[in-house]
Design a protein around this motif. Structure first.
Motif, PDB file in Angstrom:
ATOM      1  N   GLN A   1       0.825  -1.206   0.000  1.00  0.00           N
ATOM      2  CA  GLN A   1       0.000   0.000   0.000  1.00  0.00           C
ATOM      3  C   GLN A   1       0.857   1.253   0.000  1.00  0.00           C
ATOM      4  OE1 GLN A   1      -2.670  -0.400   3.278  1.00  0.00           O
ATOM      5  NE2 GLN A   1      -4.106  -1.660   2.127  1.00  0.00           N
ATOM      6  N   ALA A   2       1.988   1.201   0.683  1.00  0.00           N
ATOM      7  CA  ALA A   2       2.883   2.360   0.701  1.00  0.00           C
ATOM      8  C   ALA A   2       3.502   2.595  -0.671  1.00  0.00           C
ATOM      9  CB  ALA A   2       3.977   2.166   1.747  1.00  0.00           C
TER      10      ALA A   2
ATOM     11  N   THR B   1       1.394   4.544  -3.722  1.00  0.00           N
ATOM     12  CA  THR B   1       1.142   5.973  -3.799  1.00  0.00           C
ATOM     13  C   THR B   1       1.898   6.575  -4.980  1.00  0.00           C
ATOM     14  OG1 THR B   1       2.966   6.510  -2.329  1.00  0.00           O
ATOM     15  CG2 THR B   1       0.817   6.146  -1.300  1.00  0.00           C
TER      16      THR B   1
ATOM     17  N   TRP C   1       4.416   5.766   3.063  1.00  0.00           N
ATOM     18  CA  TRP C   1       3.782   5.781   4.386  1.00  0.00           C
ATOM     19  C   TRP C   1       3.485   7.215   4.824  1.00  0.00           C
ATOM     20  CZ3 TRP C   1       7.773   1.728   6.167  1.00  0.00           C
ATOM     21  CH2 TRP C   1       7.278   0.449   5.928  1.00  0.00           C
TER      22      TRP C   1
ATOM     23  N   ARG D   1       0.465   8.465   2.824  1.00  0.00           N
ATOM     24  CA  ARG D   1      -0.781   7.880   3.325  1.00  0.00           C
ATOM     25  C   ARG D   1      -1.174   8.502   4.661  1.00  0.00           C
ATOM     26  NH1 ARG D   1      -0.861   2.356   4.422  1.00  0.00           N
ATOM     27  NH2 ARG D   1      -3.117   2.528   4.384  1.00  0.00           N
TER      28      ARG D   1
ATOM     29  N   ARG E   1      -2.674  11.936   4.122  1.00  0.00           N
ATOM     30  CA  ARG E   1      -4.009  11.919   3.520  1.00  0.00           C
ATOM     31  C   ARG E   1      -5.104  11.635   4.529  1.00  0.00           C
ATOM     32  NH1 ARG E   1      -3.322   8.382  -1.694  1.00  0.00           N
ATOM     33  NH2 ARG E   1      -2.073   7.357  -0.147  1.00  0.00           N
ATOM     34  N   ARG E   2      -4.776  10.957   5.609  1.00  0.00           N
ATOM     35  CA  ARG E   2      -5.789  10.609   6.617  1.00  0.00           C
ATOM     36  C   ARG E   2      -6.271  11.789   7.363  1.00  0.00           C
ATOM     37  NH1 ARG E   2      -2.903   5.576   9.264  1.00  0.00           N
ATOM     38  NH2 ARG E   2      -2.512   4.468   7.361  1.00  0.00           N
TER      39      ARG E   2
END
Length: 98
Positions: free
Chosen positions: A14-15, A18, A91, A94, A97-98
């Motif tokens: 997932q990292a 991006t 990381w 991400r 973005r949270r």
């Protein structure tokens, strides 16, 4: 450190998904290819082109410079340094973005 239901490789994937991490990996790959081409086509031994990809992937690549002096050691140091830095960039992206 990681969620019990989410294994570490999933976090890493997932990292690296991006855009920022992929752009960084593309730039590092282009720099490495450029350095290898310049080094192989230069007839003198004064080429310092290998320094640019090492600096772009520092600090991990600088730690890996203790590998034996060979062209493959440069490639391994740059590739591992780029992957570690891209994971950190992903990381961070991400988390922001949270």
């Amino acid at each position: 450190m990681t969620d019990p239901g989410r294994p570490f490789p999933r976090h890493l994937r997932q990292a690296l998904r991006t855009i920022a991490a992929r752009v960084y990996l593309a730039v590092c790959a282009a720099l490495l290819v450029w350095a290898l081409v310049v080094t192989t086509t230069d007839s003198s031994d004064d080429s310092m082109a290998g320094v640019i990809p090492l600096l772009a992937t520092a600090p991990v690549s600088l730690v890996l410079l203790v590998l034996p002096d060979h062209a493959a050691a440069l490639v391994v140091a740059v590739v591992l340094g780029a992957l570690v830095n891209a994971a950190v960039i992903g990381w961070c992206a991400r988390a922001l973005r949270r």
